[in-house]
Write an enzyme that holds these catalytic residues in place. Structure first.
Site, PDB file in Angstrom:
ATOM      1  N   ARG A 106       0.841  -1.213   0.000  1.00 53.62           N
ATOM      2  CA  ARG A 106       0.000   0.000   0.000  1.00 53.62           C
ATOM      3  C   ARG A 106       0.868   1.252   0.000  1.00 53.62           C
ATOM      4  NH1 ARG A 106      -3.997  -1.126   4.852  1.00 53.62           N
ATOM      5  NH2 ARG A 106      -4.919   0.890   4.298  1.00 53.62           N
ATOM      6  N   ASN A 127      -7.838   7.580   7.113  1.00 49.77           N
ATOM      7  CA  ASN A 127      -7.003   7.045   6.042  1.00 49.77           C
ATOM      8  C   ASN A 127      -5.523   7.144   6.400  1.00 49.77           C
ATOM      9  OD1 ASN A 127      -9.423   6.778   4.718  1.00 49.77           O
ATOM     10  ND2 ASN A 127      -9.183   8.654   3.512  1.00 49.77           N
ATOM     11  N   HIS A 134      -5.645   7.103  12.555  1.00 44.74           N
ATOM     12  CA  HIS A 134      -5.237   5.701  12.446  1.00 44.74           C
ATOM     13  C   HIS A 134      -3.813   5.560  11.922  1.00 44.74           C
ATOM     14  CE1 HIS A 134      -9.719   4.352  12.311  1.00 44.74           C
ATOM     15  NE2 HIS A 134      -9.297   4.618  13.525  1.00 44.74           N
ATOM     16  N   CYS A 167       8.929   2.875  16.019  1.00 50.79           N
ATOM     17  CA  CYS A 167       9.952   1.970  16.563  1.00 50.79           C
ATOM     18  C   CYS A 167       9.433   1.320  17.844  1.00 50.79           C
ATOM     19  CB  CYS A 167      11.246   2.739  16.875  1.00 50.79           C
ATOM     20  SG  CYS A 167      12.512   1.651  17.580  1.00 50.79           S
ATOM     21  N   CYS A 201      15.996   1.297  13.298  1.00 48.47           N
ATOM     22  CA  CYS A 201      15.400   2.596  13.606  1.00 48.47           C
ATOM     23  C   CYS A 201      16.471   3.674  13.457  1.00 48.47           C
ATOM     24  CB  CYS A 201      14.863   2.587  15.038  1.00 48.47           C
ATOM     25  SG  CYS A 201      14.445   4.226  15.667  1.00 48.47           S
ATOM     26  N   THR A 211     -17.066   7.255   4.616  1.00 46.29           N
ATOM     27  CA  THR A 211     -16.765   6.221   5.596  1.00 46.29           C
ATOM     28  C   THR A 211     -18.020   5.408   5.894  1.00 46.29           C
ATOM     29  OG1 THR A 211     -15.872   5.752   7.810  1.00 46.29           O
ATOM     30  CG2 THR A 211     -17.089   7.815   7.542  1.00 46.29           C
ATOM     31  N   SER A 212     -17.805   4.111   6.145  1.00 50.91           N
ATOM     32  CA  SER A 212     -18.943   3.198   6.309  1.00 50.91           C
ATOM     33  C   SER A 212     -19.538   3.270   7.708  1.00 50.91           C
ATOM     34  CB  SER A 212     -18.476   1.756   6.053  1.00 50.91           C
ATOM     35  OG  SER A 212     -17.420   1.434   6.955  1.00 50.91           O
ATOM     36  N   ASN A 231     -21.581  10.564   1.374  1.00 50.02           N
ATOM     37  CA  ASN A 231     -21.111   9.201   1.152  1.00 50.02           C
ATOM     38  C   ASN A 231     -21.743   8.624  -0.113  1.00 50.02           C
ATOM     39  OD1 ASN A 231     -19.325   7.247   2.590  1.00 50.02           O
ATOM     40  ND2 ASN A 231     -21.130   5.928   2.391  1.00 50.02           N
ATOM     41  N   ALA A 236     -17.766  11.319  -3.785  1.00 52.07           N
ATOM     42  CA  ALA A 236     -17.156  12.438  -3.038  1.00 52.07           C
ATOM     43  C   ALA A 236     -16.597  13.492  -3.990  1.00 52.07           C
ATOM     44  CB  ALA A 236     -16.045  11.901  -2.134  1.00 52.07           C
TER      45      ALA A 236
HETATM   46  C1  BV8 Z   1     -10.118   1.235  19.877  1.00 49.49           C
HETATM   47  C2  BV8 Z   1      -5.768   1.502   9.968  1.00 49.49           C
HETATM   48  C3  BV8 Z   1     -10.040   1.670  22.215  1.00 49.49           C
HETATM   49  C4  BV8 Z   1      -5.193   0.246   9.471  1.00 49.49           C
HETATM   50  C5  BV8 Z   1      -7.979   0.936  10.783  1.00 49.49           C
HETATM   51  C6  BV8 Z   1     -13.675  -6.068  19.886  1.00 49.49           C
HETATM   52  C7  BV8 Z   1     -12.321  -6.196  20.194  1.00 49.49           C
HETATM   53  C8  BV8 Z   1     -11.414  -5.133  20.069  1.00 49.49           C
HETATM   54  C9  BV8 Z   1     -11.874  -3.912  19.613  1.00 49.49           C
HETATM   55  C10 BV8 Z   1     -13.212  -3.799  19.294  1.00 49.49           C
HETATM   56  C11 BV8 Z   1     -14.119  -4.845  19.436  1.00 49.49           C
HETATM   57  N1  BV8 Z   1     -15.340  -4.407  19.039  1.00 49.49           N
HETATM   58  C12 BV8 Z   1     -15.245  -3.116  18.651  1.00 49.49           C
HETATM   59  C13 BV8 Z   1     -13.957  -2.750  18.820  1.00 49.49           C
HETATM   60  C14 BV8 Z   1     -13.394  -1.470  18.533  1.00 49.49           C
HETATM   61  C15 BV8 Z   1     -12.719  -1.580  17.182  1.00 49.49           C
HETATM   62  C16 BV8 Z   1     -13.803  -1.635  16.138  1.00 49.49           C
HETATM   63  O1  BV8 Z   1     -14.491  -0.655  15.919  1.00 49.49           O
HETATM   64  N2  BV8 Z   1     -13.944  -2.812  15.464  1.00 49.49           N
HETATM   65  C17 BV8 Z   1     -14.960  -2.926  14.422  1.00 49.49           C
HETATM   66  C18 BV8 Z   1     -14.496  -3.969  13.413  1.00 49.49           C
HETATM   67  C19 BV8 Z   1     -16.284  -3.302  15.082  1.00 49.49           C
HETATM   68  N3  BV8 Z   1     -11.941  -0.367  17.068  1.00 49.49           N
HETATM   69  C20 BV8 Z   1     -10.666  -0.384  17.465  1.00 49.49           C
HETATM   70  O2  BV8 Z   1     -10.050  -1.356  17.819  1.00 49.49           O
HETATM   71  C21 BV8 Z   1     -10.012   0.999  17.474  1.00 49.49           C
HETATM   72  N4  BV8 Z   1      -9.390   1.204  18.749  1.00 49.49           N
HETATM   73  O3  BV8 Z   1     -11.302   1.038  19.918  1.00 49.49           O
HETATM   74  O4  BV8 Z   1      -9.324   1.505  20.994  1.00 49.49           O
HETATM   75  C22 BV8 Z   1     -10.298   3.121  22.393  1.00 49.49           C
HETATM   76  C23 BV8 Z   1     -11.540   3.660  22.011  1.00 49.49           C
HETATM   77  C24 BV8 Z   1     -11.765   5.020  22.212  1.00 49.49           C
HETATM   78  C25 BV8 Z   1     -10.770   5.830  22.758  1.00 49.49           C
HETATM   79  C26 BV8 Z   1      -9.538   5.272  23.110  1.00 49.49           C
HETATM   80  C27 BV8 Z   1      -9.301   3.907  22.922  1.00 49.49           C
HETATM   81  C28 BV8 Z   1      -8.956   1.111  16.417  1.00 49.49           C
HETATM   82  C29 BV8 Z   1      -9.584   0.914  15.059  1.00 49.49           C
HETATM   83  C30 BV8 Z   1      -8.567   1.299  13.989  1.00 49.49           C
HETATM   84  C31 BV8 Z   1      -8.322   0.133  13.062  1.00 49.49           C
HETATM   85  N5  BV8 Z   1      -7.497   0.603  11.943  1.00 49.49           N
HETATM   86  N6  BV8 Z   1      -7.203   1.433   9.812  1.00 49.49           N
HETATM   87  C32 BV8 Z   1      -5.218   0.192   7.973  1.00 49.49           C
HETATM   88  O5  BV8 Z   1      -5.626   1.179   7.319  1.00 49.49           O
HETATM   89  O6  BV8 Z   1      -4.813  -0.859   7.475  1.00 49.49           O
HETATM   90  S1  BV8 Z   1      -9.626   0.758  10.480  1.00 49.49           S
HETATM   91  C33 BV8 Z   1      -9.948   0.940   8.806  1.00 49.49           C
HETATM   92  O7  BV8 Z   1     -11.298   0.580   8.576  1.00 49.49           O
HETATM   93  C34 BV8 Z   1      -9.919   2.366   8.355  1.00 49.49           C
HETATM   94  O8  BV8 Z   1      -8.903   3.113   8.912  1.00 49.49           O
HETATM   95  C35 BV8 Z   1     -11.244   2.906   8.754  1.00 49.49           C
HETATM   96  O9  BV8 Z   1     -11.184   3.497  10.031  1.00 49.49           O
HETATM   97  C36 BV8 Z   1     -12.069   1.677   8.946  1.00 49.49           C
HETATM   98  C37 BV8 Z   1     -13.345   1.767   8.182  1.00 49.49           C
HETATM   99  O10 BV8 Z   1     -13.009   1.979   6.905  1.00 49.49           O
HETATM  100  P1  BV8 Z   1     -13.666   3.193   6.079  1.00 49.49           P
HETATM  101  O11 BV8 Z   1     -12.673   4.285   6.026  1.00 49.49           O
HETATM  102  O12 BV8 Z   1     -15.025   3.555   6.572  1.00 49.49           O
HETATM  103  O13 BV8 Z   1     -13.749   2.482   4.723  1.00 49.49           O
HETATM  104  P2  BV8 Z   1     -14.849   1.426   4.284  1.00 49.49           P
HETATM  105  O14 BV8 Z   1     -14.300   0.661   3.130  1.00 49.49           O
HETATM  106  O15 BV8 Z   1     -15.362   0.691   5.471  1.00 49.49           O
HETATM  107  O16 BV8 Z   1     -16.032   2.357   3.781  1.00 49.49           O
HETATM  108  C38 BV8 Z   1     -15.808   3.198   2.670  1.00 49.49           C
HETATM  109  C39 BV8 Z   1     -17.076   4.012   2.520  1.00 49.49           C
HETATM  110  O17 BV8 Z   1     -16.875   4.908   1.442  1.00 49.49           O
HETATM  111  C40 BV8 Z   1     -18.286   3.154   2.172  1.00 49.49           C
HETATM  112  O18 BV8 Z   1     -19.375   3.583   2.964  1.00 49.49           O
HETATM  113  C41 BV8 Z   1     -18.546   3.456   0.695  1.00 49.49           C
HETATM  114  O19 BV8 Z   1     -19.927   3.483   0.396  1.00 49.49           O
HETATM  115  C42 BV8 Z   1     -17.972   4.852   0.576  1.00 49.49           C
HETATM  116  N7  BV8 Z   1     -17.476   5.163  -0.765  1.00 49.49           N
HETATM  117  C43 BV8 Z   1     -16.893   4.317  -1.665  1.00 49.49           C
HETATM  118  N8  BV8 Z   1     -16.582   5.029  -2.784  1.00 49.49           N
HETATM  119  C44 BV8 Z   1     -16.946   6.318  -2.544  1.00 49.49           C
HETATM  120  C45 BV8 Z   1     -17.506   6.408  -1.275  1.00 49.49           C
HETATM  121  N9  BV8 Z   1     -17.981   7.560  -0.764  1.00 49.49           N
HETATM  122  C46 BV8 Z   1     -17.892   8.664  -1.548  1.00 49.49           C
HETATM  123  N10 BV8 Z   1     -17.365   8.655  -2.783  1.00 49.49           N
HETATM  124  C47 BV8 Z   1     -16.885   7.506  -3.311  1.00 49.49           C
HETATM  125  N11 BV8 Z   1     -16.362   7.509  -4.548  1.00 49.49           N
END
Ligand code: BV8
Length: 228
Positions: free
Chosen positions: A55, A88, A105, A113, A132, A172-173, A197, A215
């Protein structure tokens, strides 16, 4: 007028960066949730490095699109009254002209590191375990917030959401927390909330207003409207 904008993978889709849910969340047959975790990195670091090295390399082949450019124009007019938070890890907001971007994120162009916890600018592969530049230990990992890890900038984000007059969620979804909860926090603190969206997100019912379409069309039109 204080504005907080949250962007997700959808804002980079028209630049050719695949979103998480378009490829139904798969990469080389792995579910993203299974690769983007500290456990996956500890268990199979090379698979995770390949995922992020690919990526990072792909960034050279994509360009910002009109949605990124419109947000940069908005920053020119609003200055510090705009906080741009992105989920992103690509650099398209910066390359589109935004200078103040909060990557909650993390970023592909940064390495973390595990020995000295420094975040260092990084554009090469990490799969060959480079040392590092700060402490010399070969413990650099992608500077990306994985599932189960704490996002960056949460205090700054929460302060901005509490003060915001307008919260706009773009591309974002609404599937991942805490980002997916920002709309409720902003709304409870008096902000008007708008979703831009392609299709209704999982949280679309939480917004005062929702506009659906690409977008690249919706964001410039909305920026023009706001700056009128
Ligand atoms: C946290 C970086 C505590 C990596 C990402 C059980 C166990 C452990 C954790 C959890 C659990 N249950 C819930 C959680 C919390 C968990 C979570 O939410 N899990 C989900 C699966 C339920 N979250 C975490 O663990 C987070 N940390 O909670 O820590 C805390 C909380 C609060 C305060 C302090 C501490 C950390 C989550 C971060 C994970 N890392 N990314 C990488 O990039 O590889 S997540 C990754 O997916 C993205 O970064 C983004 O955040 C996420 C969602 O992706 P989107 O950006 O929305 O993209 P997606 O494809 O889903 O959607 C695209 C959208 O665009 C669609 O709607 C589509 O229709 C639209 N679209 C498409 N084309 C277009 C368009 N719109 C406009 N124009 C277009 N052309």
């Amino acid at each position: 007028m204080k504005v907080v904008v949250l962007t997700g993978a959808g804002i980079s889709a028209e630049s050719g960066v695949p979103t998480f849910r378009d490829a139904d969340g798969l990469w080389e047959g792995h579910r993203v949730e299974d690769v983007a975790t500290p456990e996956a990195y500890d268990a199979q670091p090379m698979v995770v490095h390949r995922f992020y090295d690919a990526r990072r390399t792909a960034l050279a082949a994509v360009e910002p699109n009109p949605a990124h450019l419109a947000l940069a124009r908005l920053e020119e007019h609003l200055g510090d009254d705009l906080l741009l938070v992105t989920q992103n890890i690509d650099d398209l907001h910066e390359r589109g002209g935004s200078t103040r971007v909060l990557h909650m994120h993390g970023e592909l162009r940064s390495a973390l590191c595990r020995a000295c916890r420094s975040r260092v600018p990084w554009t090469e592969d990490l799969g060959d375990f480079p040392p590092c530049p700060r402490c010399g230990v070969a413990e650099l990992r992608p500077d990306v917030v994985w599932f189960g890890e704490v996002p960056y900038g949460m205090d700054e984000i929460q302060d901005a959401l509490a003060e915001a007059d307008l919260f706009v969620s773009i591309g974002t979804s609404g599937a991942v927390y805490p980002a997916a909860g920002f709309v409720q926090y902003a709304g409870r603190n008096g902000a008007r909330t708008l979703e831009l969206n392609l299709v209704p997100s999982e949280g679309t019912h939480l917004f005062d207003e929702a506009r659906h379409g690409p977008a690249g069309q919706l964001v410039p039109a909305w920026a023009d409207e706001l700056l009128r």
